[in-house]
Design a protein around this motif. Structure first.
Motif, mmCIF file in Angstrom:
data_model
loop_
_atom_site.group_PDB
_atom_site.id
_atom_site.type_symbol
_atom_site.label_atom_id
_atom_site.label_comp_id
_atom_site.label_asym_id
_atom_site.label_seq_id
_atom_site.Cartn_x
_atom_site.Cartn_y
_atom_site.Cartn_z
ATOM 1 N N LYS A 110 -17.658 19.209 -9.507
ATOM 2 C CA LYS A 110 -18.074 17.798 -9.460
ATOM 3 C C LYS A 110 -16.851 16.900 -9.375
ATOM 4 C CE LYS A 110 -22.441 18.499 -11.820
ATOM 5 N NZ LYS A 110 -23.271 18.256 -12.999
ATOM 6 N N GLY A 113 -15.672 16.460 -6.034
ATOM 7 C CA GLY A 113 -16.541 15.654 -5.175
ATOM 8 C C GLY A 113 -17.403 16.463 -4.225
ATOM 9 N N LEU A 114 -17.647 17.739 -4.560
ATOM 10 C CA LEU A 114 -18.487 18.565 -3.697
ATOM 11 C C LEU A 114 -19.950 18.135 -3.796
ATOM 12 C CD1 LEU A 114 -16.979 22.123 -4.313
ATOM 13 C CD2 LEU A 114 -16.404 20.474 -2.540
ATOM 14 N N LYS A 115 -20.698 18.426 -2.768
ATOM 15 C CA LYS A 115 -22.125 18.101 -2.727
ATOM 16 C C LYS A 115 -22.908 19.078 -3.609
ATOM 17 C CE LYS A 115 -21.652 14.965 0.533
ATOM 18 N NZ LYS A 115 -21.462 13.625 0.133
ATOM 19 N N THR A 116 -24.056 18.626 -4.091
ATOM 20 C CA THR A 116 -24.875 19.404 -5.032
ATOM 21 C C THR A 116 -25.214 20.811 -4.536
ATOM 22 O OG1 THR A 116 -25.762 17.375 -5.984
ATOM 23 C CG2 THR A 116 -27.034 19.391 -6.361
ATOM 24 N N PRO A 117 -25.640 20.995 -3.283
ATOM 25 C CA PRO A 117 -25.945 22.375 -2.853
ATOM 26 C C PRO A 117 -24.738 23.318 -2.949
ATOM 27 C CG PRO A 117 -26.854 20.791 -1.291
ATOM 28 C CD PRO A 117 -25.977 20.022 -2.232
ATOM 29 N N GLU A 118 -23.568 22.828 -2.602
ATOM 30 C CA GLU A 118 -22.355 23.655 -2.680
ATOM 31 C C GLU A 118 -21.997 23.941 -4.140
ATOM 32 O OE1 GLU A 118 -18.961 25.812 -1.319
ATOM 33 O OE2 GLU A 118 -20.841 25.232 -0.373
#
Length: 170
Positions: A110, A113-118
């Motif tokens: 988090k 800044g990664l996206k939720t699915p990743e």
């Protein structure tokens, strides 16, 4: 060369005077290398790991991590190196009490800044690597010491760091 210390020393000021914890240390670590640092209690092992982990700067000498000289970096730049380059398993694990095992592992992702699915994919893979899928919803206080250690290891691995540092891993 992934990490390099050149003539590094760490000196602390105390009311009784200066205390040298690490003196004139030179060390090179190559990518893929496994290095064990052993010595008696109080010999500077944790200080050395703290230097290599960019938690502290040397009092004297030079520290380079992934080609960057850390002595001149800002606190924000140092934090970025820790987040992107270094996985750290602390002696006391340092799990965040209000977060589940899954939340502790996901935390650095988090921060990246990664996206939720990743984040979900990588967290699940990390839980599998340490065989803790069945404990993913538990808080640290609900886990045994060995289980907490495995969650700390998964958290250190989840960002795929170039360096993994373990303080008292056994």
């Amino acid at each position: 060369m992934i990490a390099q210390l050149k003539n590094a020393s760490k000196i602390y000021e105390s009311p009784t005077g200066k205390m040298t914890v690490l003196d004139d240390c030179t060390l090179e670590i190559s990518q893929g290398e496994l290095l064990l640092i052993i010595g008696p209690s109080g010999s500077g092992k944790t200080t050395l790991l703290s230097l290599l982990g960019c938690l502290i700067n040397p009092t004297e000498g030079i520290l380079e991590i992934d080609g960057k000289r850390t002595n001149t970096l800002s606190a924000t730049e140092m934090a970025a190196i820790r987040l992107k380059t270094i996985g750290f398993v602390f002696q006391q694990f340092n799990l965040l009490a209000p977060l589940t095992a899954e939340g502790n592992i996901a935390f650095p992702l988090k921060m990246l800044g990664l996206k939720t699915p990743e984040i979900k994919k990588r967290t699940s893979e990390a839980l599998s690597k340490v065989n803790m899928q069945d404990h993913r919803k538990k808080l640290p206080k609900q886990l045994s010491g060995g289980q907490q250690q495995r969650i700390a290891i998964a958290r250190a691995l989840v960002t795929d760091p170039k360096i993994i540092l373990c303080d008292e891993p056994c």
